[in-house]
Design a protein around this motif. Structure first.
Motif, mmCIF file in Angstrom:
data_model
loop_
_atom_site.group_PDB
_atom_site.id
_atom_site.type_symbol
_atom_site.label_atom_id
_atom_site.label_comp_id
_atom_site.label_asym_id
_atom_site.label_seq_id
_atom_site.Cartn_x
_atom_site.Cartn_y
_atom_site.Cartn_z
ATOM 1 N N ARG B 430 0.756 -1.162 0.107
ATOM 2 C CA ARG B 430 -0.022 -0.119 -0.051
ATOM 3 C C ARG B 430 0.890 1.266 -0.123
ATOM 4 N N MET B 431 1.857 1.196 0.801
ATOM 5 C CA MET B 431 2.816 2.225 0.894
ATOM 6 C C MET B 431 3.307 2.530 -0.369
ATOM 7 N N LEU B 432 3.776 1.467 -1.303
ATOM 8 C CA LEU B 432 4.456 1.746 -2.393
ATOM 9 C C LEU B 432 3.675 2.248 -3.375
ATOM 10 N N VAL B 433 2.161 2.046 -3.193
ATOM 11 C CA VAL B 433 1.227 2.408 -4.298
ATOM 12 C C VAL B 433 0.994 4.062 -3.854
ATOM 13 N N VAL B 434 1.131 4.350 -2.633
ATOM 14 C CA VAL B 434 0.838 5.643 -2.159
ATOM 15 C C VAL B 434 2.102 6.693 -2.640
ATOM 16 N N LEU B 435 3.322 6.096 -2.383
ATOM 17 C CA LEU B 435 4.579 6.560 -2.828
ATOM 18 C C LEU B 435 4.548 7.002 -4.207
ATOM 19 N N ALA B 436 3.857 5.896 -5.147
ATOM 20 C CA ALA B 436 3.996 6.152 -6.650
ATOM 21 C C ALA B 436 2.898 6.887 -7.057
ATOM 22 N N ARG B 437 2.010 7.309 -6.104
ATOM 23 C CA ARG B 437 0.827 7.916 -6.616
ATOM 24 C C ARG B 437 0.118 7.487 -7.635
#
Lengths: 123, 880
Positions: B430-437
């Motif tokens: 989830r963090m990765l998806v948020v980081l990648a917007r």
């Protein structure tokens, strides 16, 4: 019936043969078929009598074999009272066991016949 | 059948173990009793009879053991014993267990997290019925896919029977739609779909119903909302059905909620609302439905089970060729209709796949380092357990049995680590998806569990097998003599040391590779941010105005009052309005020609509409003049060229006073007088200096999409008053982000920043693991050599000689590692080329990475080396 039979543990005596591979199950089935319900001791006795002392059978080895046959559904077992009034487990052959016995007997005779022909032909 | 029956019988036996024990016990006793009475009958004394019975029966213990083997599931029972033993061992060594489990959890978790995102981006089929039968219908000219016009789609859909239905979809009109009537005006992401959309996808509503062809035909203002939107806006209230949404001034009634996890047909998009295609003219200022020259639709169809894709394609292409007049015909090679597999939908995330593969590789390498660390730890433990293992071998345990036991310990570690890893991966992905917007719907599934299990098993084999083999390859004599304290058997030690050194070489070279790659990615980010953009990013505030297609004309009327109002604010130097300018969300491309120089495809020309004042803020004028209030409707149409545009259109000539036209060939009727030339600017961080033609907003009406403000001081400080000024001037206008251009640039570098940060973090982790690994191996080596060091010291060796003796050993391994890692790094640098920016030579980065690795390794080796050198010779010799 691809089962390994526990071999005799004191088989130092050359005159007594080992239990041939895969035959203990057949002998047990045959015994139960002809004698009716029997406990382990009775089966072992009967096999020894029939082999006329030619088999190095530790009587105990009959129990794993009985369990295996029961798992296959070829024999059934239940508690009963022995002739000397002890509680003992009695084994009897099932319908599936009879079919298996017939098939194995057939196999066995064929194999014996084939080996005999081969040996006679060679000599 | 028989097998199943036996398996079930064994399972029953396994479950009823205790009962079985009693039974065989009783059978054996009764058998012995019968045998004994038989012997007694033959004349033996009771005691002799009992002994004879036992002889005849055979070894009761062995019989019972064999009976148990037949009865239950012996491998489970052994496994359970091994696992229990392993857990006891771990509890006895909590520090080791915690370190190993944490390492594994983080290492495997990182891999699972990235895998989950990668799966969603690259492999996951659409969550619809039989996605394998979906095909994208494309018009391809020269391999370049074109969109469909609505008339063409309507004709094909009505006449075709090769497919089991088809639909057209476009998110372009509603990608930044405005939702009003539910609090402040806000953005809503919608998609326009034709009536057969849900039927072709095989998606039904989780609440209410979905559209049908009939709804589309009657232009009913209806909406189906996504599960997410339902939750965010309506808190999952069933009363949502029948409520209305005002979207781009169309009031639509909600008739249904799409199933959870359904995100439409396009990967990378997560629409909030789907509306019937026939509403298009009411949502936008122009009617596209009867315009063959607007090509804006993506088309997907479902293959019929009885028509192979080739035949469907031939039939549809023939149909298309008969109706090609219903679409724009461009010059050049003929356009063909083709079908492409679309089980994963329309892919708008392809650009995101490459970085994910790189991250996956990086995480995999970190896991490799972590497992070689674990292997080293286990080797040390094996050395400490030499005595225990020797004893167990001596009392008759088979080597295979011991191997199994040791591997079980490794697997127990991995299993606990993997369970934790799954938990880490949940928020990691989830963090990765948020980081990648990115708009990616993640769903935890069995895939992630299977992946984690596979990685855990692989890793266990990597770190577990070699130490287990080494541990059981002991010489009984030395092992038993080594004593309980554990010892270092000299005979086989050499082989283990070699294994350890190889592990160190792997670690150090992989670390070099990781640190080097991180260096390249960090430099890329810094190069992108620090390049000369052609304007001063930190002095300029940009207000984004979401493109509201339905409000074009309205926006244009607001332009002048807005500019006046903002310019009057304290702290504001200059204000300008623009449409489709640099560093914003929208752009307008087209063709510009000069007399004798037709437009070229390679120009990638962009048109930017600007108000007066723009050139005092963004691109400054380098020749001629910028726009003034005089450049209004009715005056001579003018344009300003970027330096690149001027050079391409007029090469060396001075363009000021000459003419250009907005067309492929120069056309006098559409000519624009070139008033000036502006300094080159980057349209986006990764774009080269662009071919830009600026035109006055007043002469070329367009929706204002940005407001640029040049502040006297810190631009961020006036953001709030600028916002309230806009709100008071235009209460109904939706304001997007207000940020400095530096922030806008950073927002355009999300992916690069993610790569730089994550690779740097993984690089740092690799360095840390390497430090620990080298420290452990050298420390172990020093301990093994204590007696030798004692003798050397006693014979007069100086302390410096001792530490250099140890460091010499390290330097050799280090040298080999740097060579191997350096070669791998050069190859990696080439593989990463597409992700890099502005990096001419990699030598400096490689040297820097090698230096940091060497420093870390030597520091890790120095500590134990110094300890070795400071040994007291008497103490050291007593050890022997």
């Amino acid at each position: 019936m691809s089962v390994v039979i526990l071999l005799s543990m004191d088989n130092t005596n050359g005159s007594r043969g080992e239990v041939p591979y895969g035959t203990l199950d057949l002998m047990v089935l045959k015994t139960l078929d002809s004698m009716g319900p029997l406990h382990g001791y009775g089966i072992a006795r009967r096999i020894e009598q029939v082999s006329q002392g030619g088999l190095a059978l530790n009587q105990g080895t009959i129990y794993p074999a009985l369990l295996r046959l029961e798992q296959h559904g070829w024999i059934t077992s239940d508690w009963g009272i022995s002739e000397n009034k002890r509680r003992a487990r009695f084994y009897s052959i099932s319908a599936a066991g009879r079919r298996q016995l017939a098939a194995e007997t057939e196999n066995w005779s064929r194999a014996v016949a084939m080996v005999s022909r081969l040996l006679e032909g060679q000599s | 059948m028989i097998r199943l029956r036996v398996a079930l019988a064994r399972l029953r036996g396994f479950l009823a173990r205790r009962k079985g024990e009693l039974r065989i016990q009783e059978e054996i006793e009764s058998h012995l009793a019968m045998l004994a009475s038989e012997f007694q009958r033959r004349g033996l004394s009771p005691r002799e009879a009992r002994l004879a019975a036992r002889r005849e029966f055979g070894g009761a213990a062995q019989i019972r053991e064999e009976w148990r083997r037949v009865r239950g599931l012996p491998w489970i029972e052994t496994l359970a014993r091994d696992v229990a033993y392993a857990l006891r061992q771990l509890r006895r060594n909590p520090a080791f267990a915690a370190a190993a489990i944490l390492t594994l959890a983080l290492g495997i978790g990182a891999n699972t997290a990235i895998y989950q995102v990668l799966y969603a981006v690259v492999f996951r089929p659409l969550p619809v019925t039989e996605p394998g039968r979906l095909v994208q219908v494309e018009l391809a000219q020269n391999g370049q896919p074109q969109h469909f016009s609505y008339p063409l789609f309507r004709e094909l859909e009505a006449r075709q029977n090769a497919l089991d239905g088809m639909f057209a979809v476009s998110e372009f009109p509603l990608r930044q739609a405005t939702l009003r009537g539910r609090g402040l005006a806000k953005a809503v992401h919608g998609a326009l779909v034709t009536g057969d959309y849900f039927r072709v996808l095989g998606v039904t509503a989780r609440l209410g119903r979905v559209f049908t062809k009939q709804d589309d035909r009657t232009s009913a203002p209806l909406a189906v909302i996504s599960d997410r939107f339902w939750e965010a806006e309506f808190e999952r209230s069933p009363a949502v059905l029948g409520q209305t949404l005002e979207i781009n001034r169309v009031v639509a009634t909600i008739i249904g909620v799409a199933p959870r996890g359904f995100f439409g047909e396009t990967l990378g998009q997560t629409p909030d609302v789907w509306m019937p295609m026939s509403l298009q003219p009411r949502l936008m200022p122009a009617d596209y439905l009867n315009a063959p020259y607007f090509t804006w639709l993506a088309v997907i169809g479902r293959l019929r089970p009885d028509v192979p894709v080739r035949r469907a394609q031939a039939a549809l292409d023939a149909l298309y060729q008969r109706n090609a007049n219903l679409s724009v015909r461009t010059a050049g090679p003929p356009t063909r209709l083709q079908l492409r597999p679309a089980s994963r939908g329309i892919d708008e995330l392809r650009h995101f796949a490459d970085p994910l593969y790189v991250l996956m590789a990086i995480a995999g390498l970190v896991l490799l380092i972590a497992s070689s660390n674990l292997a080293n730890l286990l080797l040390s433990r094996a050395a400490a357990r030499t005595h225990e293992i020797g004893v167990r071998l001596a009392v008759g345990a088979g080597r295979g049995r011991l191997l199994r036991q040791l591997l079980t310990e490794s697997f127990v570690l991995s299993a606990i680590g993997a369970a934790l890893a799954l938990w880490f991966a949940r928020w990691g992905s989830r963090m990765l998806v948020v980081l990648a917007r990115q708009q990616i719907a993640l769903e935890p599934g069995w895939g992630a569990v299977a992946f984690t299990a596979a990685v855990a098993i692989g890793v266990t084999c990597l770190f577990g097998i070699a130490p287990a083999l080494a541990a059981t390859r002991v010489d009984l004599h030395t092992a038993l003599r080594a004593g309980r304290r554990g010892g270092y058997p000299p005979g086989r030690g050499g082989r283990r040391q070699f294994l350890r050194k190889s592990l160190v070489v792997v670690q150090v070279s992989v670390s070099l590779l990781l640190v080097f790659s991180a260096g390249l990615l960090v430099r890329t980010l810094s190069n992108l941010r620090r390049q000369n953009f052609g304007f001063q990013p930190d002095r300029i505030l940009q207000v984004g105005l979401p493109l509201e297609i339905s409000a074009w004309r309205h926006n244009a009327a607001l332009a002048d009052p807005l500019r006046e109002k903002i310019s009057a604010l304290p702290g504001v130097r200059v204000t300008a309005l623009s449409a489709f300018g640099p560093m914003a969300d929208f752009q307008q491309t087209g063709f510009f020609a000069a007399p004798g120089r037709p437009a070229q495809e390679s120009d990638a020309a962009r048109m930017v509409h600007v108000s007066p004042g723009y050139f005092h803020i963004m691109a400054r004028i380098v020749a001629g003049r910028g726009f003034t209030a005089e450049d209004r409707q009715g005056a001579t149409p003018v344009a300003v060229l970027s330096q690149t545009a001027a050079r391409k259109l007029f090469s060396q000539d001075d363009p000021v006073g000459k003419f250009v036209s907005y067309s492929k060939q120069f056309e006098r009727r559409q000519q624009l007088l070139v008033a000036g030339v502006a300094h080159d600017v980057h349209f986006a961080p990764r774009d080269p200096y662009g071919f830009i033609v600026y035109v006055p907003l007043a002469q070329n009406p367009a929706p204002v999409t940005e407001i640029e403000v040049r502040a006297a001081g810190d631009p961020a400080a006036i953001a709030a008053i600028v916002r309230s000024a806009i709100q008071s001037a235009a209460p109904n206008l939706r304001i997007g982000e207000i940020r400095t251009l530096s922030d806008a640039i950073d927002a355009g570098l999300i992916q690069e920043r993610m790569m730089a940060w994550l690779s740097a973090a993984f690089g740092a982790l690799a360095l840390l693991l390497t430090f620990v690994g080298v420290y452990g191996v050298i420390g172990y080596a020093v301990e093994r050599r204590i007696p030798e060091i004692g003798i050397r010291l006693a014979l007069g060796a100086r302390r410096g000689q001792i530490s250099s003796l140890i460091l010499k050993d390290v330097s050799l391994s280090l040298g080999v590692s740097l060579l191997v890692g350096g070669a791998a790094s050069v190859a990696a640098g080439r593989a990463l080329k597409n992700l890099l920016f502005g990096i001419g030579s990699v030598d400096g980065t490689l040297a820097g990475a090698a230096l940091s690795i060497a420093a870390v390794s030597l520091a890790a080796a120095y500590l134990p080396a110094r300890r070795g050198a400071r040994l007291d010779p008497t103490e050291a010799l007593r050890e022997e």
